[in-house]
Design an enzyme around this catalytic site. Structure first.
Site, PDB file in Angstrom:
ATOM      1  N   HIS A   1      92.932  48.951  81.548  1.00  0.00           N
ATOM      2  CA  HIS A   1      93.397  48.435  82.837  1.00  0.00           C
ATOM      3  C   HIS A   1      94.534  47.427  82.673  1.00  0.00           C
ATOM      4  CE1 HIS A   1      89.642  50.140  84.247  1.00  0.00           C
ATOM      5  NE2 HIS A   1      89.996  49.915  85.500  1.00  0.00           N
TER       6      HIS A   1
ATOM      7  N   GLU B   1      94.194  61.871  90.933  1.00  0.00           N
ATOM      8  CA  GLU B   1      95.545  61.308  90.855  1.00  0.00           C
ATOM      9  C   GLU B   1      96.618  62.378  90.892  1.00  0.00           C
ATOM     10  OE1 GLU B   1      92.994  60.178  89.175  1.00  0.00           O
ATOM     11  OE2 GLU B   1      92.888  58.035  89.645  1.00  0.00           O
TER      12      GLU B   1
END
Ligand SMILES: Cc1ncc(C[n+]2csc(CCOP(=O)(O)OP(=O)(O)O)c2C)c(N)n1
Lengths: 334, 359
Positions: free
Chosen positions: A139, A70
């Site tokens: 999440h 990322e």
């Protein structure tokens, strides 16, 4: 979506996901400098299916699968923007964006100022946010308010198919970094795309339903819930105005204050945690700017201060729901 | 084709290229397009290193006199890396640097006045007073800073290289970073991305044996950095970072290969900072004897001695050079002292682009 209109000659039914894909496709067609980069955006079609089919159409150079890095690929997007490209970087979810937070905050948001105006960073970073799909804490969080804290970036939260369709083009036209937060619960939402609209602005909030008794101020995935609550309240004779912020940074104070000047009551709905939230910021601005307009204390409907749980009943209890919004409105109007 | 070369190879190449040079100073600053030195080349290298050395020595004085503030990281002792590598770069290439970047900026051609004015926080500074010592930028010279997050500039460099790669350009992006940065995830993410996508990137690791006070052996399980970089599938070379000719030769070889489309290359320059990590650092973690030993390999002295032995340099030329360099720095300081302050009314400028700028 509750804003759904009957299809007419000037609107057509679509989903939030398809609207996003159309926006992306148009951007890729219109400007060769635009490319999409992120984990599984290519062969897989995007982990939420947004970029499905784009690899076949535009090839692996422009629909670029990245490794699980990322920080590396978000930083590379920032560098490519510095190098004259118009990257759209997709991060699977806001939870994983924390691994790239350094690049977003210390580079994307900062380089223009630190360089005395020399280096603008026209990068667009898209990511999913929000809960409601029983995915567990890692999440499901809503951290867009953290990003809205940062000067130097624009933070968007499309809640309707029109915004999903058109915000990307506006974001790409911005010379500065733009973060777009897509609520995971909206991808399958159906709406009717207004075909008379071919552009949206990023500066103004939208009144999605007019009312006279209370302003329900919200954004993103909470908009359908707020509209559902307004429907219920209408049945009880309470007229709720629903304001969709659309942009979380910069905030459009004017639309919010104008609404409060009409209704004299405010309920803020924000799926993030209450403490130190965007809801807190908006409440504070209302106190600063519209205190004498208020007939009741500002109410906030936020998520319970727990990591979002997995079990359905726990998750539902943790999140703002139409019923909790209705309760909050009742408290302000009673 | 990963390989490691010792600095001896680089030196041999550099020495081999010296034949044919004329004596005496000229103003030529760069090698010829085929990489061969032009007359006056050594003198120009010496001058560039001296300019960095004297600039930073002046910074020490100015810091003590409270004229400049903040974290100031000096590269005294490491000048050969900045000068040698920049020698191999062209105008159209890009440089991404760290917080220890005075040398990189000056070697890149950022004017000393603009750098000094930035240290003073003046409106004429290369970042209009918003960056300071750690955040020097010069967009026109493709000098992209100036990053105080260790390894934070590396992904940016990959992105700049990616932009070039996607447009079929043969420009090179060069990023500088330290041995400390090598331990950050961002180094490894960048190395992997760059090798995976065959980006035109030159990764220059300035291994000065310390990350602040932590020595190489206490920060790395495997201290052979070139070997680890090579494991990503990129050519990786080690070079004597105290020998500007060796650095230049290795950098030329690496940039040529990057330009030819061979993907990223890694260059480890083994070097040493003669001074503390920053102006705040009491430097208690290094033995005096170690510092003295490395000072014996001063890159300026090394090149000067070589030039003297070949009759390219004498006391008079050296004095002239020093005088010229000092006069430039005096001028930069005078300019900075007299430069206007950036108005406080402009505090909020450059947070977002100003009207009129378009993407
Ligand atoms: C991400 C991050 N962690 C820690 C620091 C504090 N810090 C500044 S310089 C430095 C050492 C870096 O060493 P190295 O990369 O070898 O570069 P050198 O200073 O030797 O040139 C540290 C730990 C920082 N600036 N950024």
């Amino acid at each position: 979506m509750s804003t759904r209109k009957a299809p007419t000659g000037t609107s057509r039914p679509t989903t939030y996901r398809e609207a996003l894909r159309e926006g992306l496709r148009e951007a890729l067609l219109q400007d060769e400098r635009v490319f999409l980069m992120g984990e599984d955006v290519g062969r897989y079609g995007g982990c939420f299916g947004v970029s499905l089919g784009l690899l076949e159409e535009f090839g692996p150079d422009r629909i670029r699968d990245t490794p699980l890095s990322e920080s590396g690929f978000v930083g590379a997007g920032i560098g490519a923007a510095l190098g004259g490209m118009r990257p759209v970087v997709e991060i699977m979810t806001v939870n994983f964006s924390l691994l790239a937070l350094d690049q977003i905050l210390n580079n994307a948001a900062t380089l223009l100022h630190m360089s005395g105006g020399q280096l603008s960073v026209p990068v667009v970073i898209r990511m999913t946010t929000g809960a409601g799909r029983q995915l567990g804490a890692q999440h499901s969080h809503s951290l867009e308010g953290w990003y809205a804290h940062i000067p130097g970036i624009r933070v968007l939260a499309p809640a309707t198919v029109d915004d999903a369709r058109h915000m990307l083009a506006a974001a790409l036209a911005d010379p500065d970094p733009v973060l777009i937060f897509e609520h995971g619960g909206l991808y399958n939402a159906e709406g009717s795309l207004d075909e008379t609209v071919d552009a949206v602005d990023l500066d103004t909030a939208a009144v999605r339903r007019s009312g006279t008794d209370v302003s329900v101020i919200t954004y993103g995935g909470s908009l359908p819930k707020a509209l559902a609550a307004a429907e219920t309240l209408a049945g009880e004779g309470v007229s709720a105005e629903v304001v969709d912020l659309r942009a979380l940074r910069p905030l459009d104070d004017a639309t919010v204050m104008a609404s409060i000047a009409r209704t004299h009551r405010a309920v803020i709905v924000d799926e993030a945690w209450r403490s130190g939230s965007l809801a807190a910021e908006i409440s504070s601005r209302i106190t600063e700017q519209a205190f004498y307009e208020l007939d009741a204390p500002v109410q906030r409907v936020c998520s319970a201060e727990v990591p979002i749980p997995y079990a359905r009943q726990l998750e539902e209890a943790a999140l703002p729901q139409p019923a909790t919004i209705v309760d909050a409105v009742r408290r302000t109007v009673s | 084709m990963s390989s490691t070369t010792s600095h001896h190879e680089g030196k041999a190449r550099a020495t081999a290229r010296k034949s044919g040079r004329k004596k005496g100073p000229t103003t030529a600053a760069r090698g010829t397009p085929d990489g061969l030195p032009v007359p006056g080349h050594h003198l120009s290298l010496l001058r560039r290193m001296l300019a960095i050395r004297r600039f930073e020595e002046r910074c020490v004085e100015l810091y003590s006199g409270a004229k400049i503030r903040g974290f100031v990281h000096l590269c005294i002792g490491e000048e050969a890396v900045a000068v040698g590598v920049n020698q191999a770069l062209r105008e159209e290439d890009a440089v991404v640097s760290t917080y220890r970047e005075h040398g990189h900026a000056l070697a890149r051609g950022v004017p000393a006045d603009a750098v000094m004015a930035e240290m003073y926080g003046r409106a004429t500074g290369c970042s209009r007073g918003r960056g300071g010592s750690m955040h020097l930028f010069d967009a026109a010279r493709r000098f992209y800073g100036g990053n105080a997050i260790v390894a934070g500039g590396l992904p940016l460099a990959a992105g700049l290289a990616l932009a070039d790669r996607m447009r079929g350009s043969t420009r090179v992006t060069c990023c500088f970073f330290g041995d400390g940065a090598f331990a950050e995830g961002e180094f490894h993410e960048t190395a992997n991305l760059a090798a995976l996508w065959q980006l035109p990137l030159l990764m220059v690791c300035e291994n000065n044996l310390y990350a602040m006070g932590t020595s190489l052996a206490r920060e790395h399980a495997q201290t052979n950095l070139a070997m680890r970089a090579a494991s990503y599938g990129m050519p990786a070379w080690t070079v004597d970072g105290m020998d500007v000719l060796a650095v230049e030769a290795a950098a030329l070889r690496a940039t040529e290969s990057v330009r030819a489309g061979n993907g990223p290359h890694f260059l480890e320059a083994q070097t040493y900072r003669f001074r503390a990590h920053s102006m705040y650092d009491p430097d208690r973690y290094r033995a005096k004897s170690e510092i003295e030993e490395w000072k014996g390999r001063d890159p300026l002295k090394g090149l000067a001695e070589l030039m003297r032995s070949e009759g390219q340099l004498d006391d008079r030329v050296m004095e002239e050079l020093d005088k010229e360099v000092l006069a430039e720095i005096d001028e930069a300081v005078r300019g900075a002292e007299e430069a206007p302050l950036e108005p406080v009314a402009d505090l909020l400028r450059f947070v977002t682009s100003e009207p009129g700028s378009t993407a």
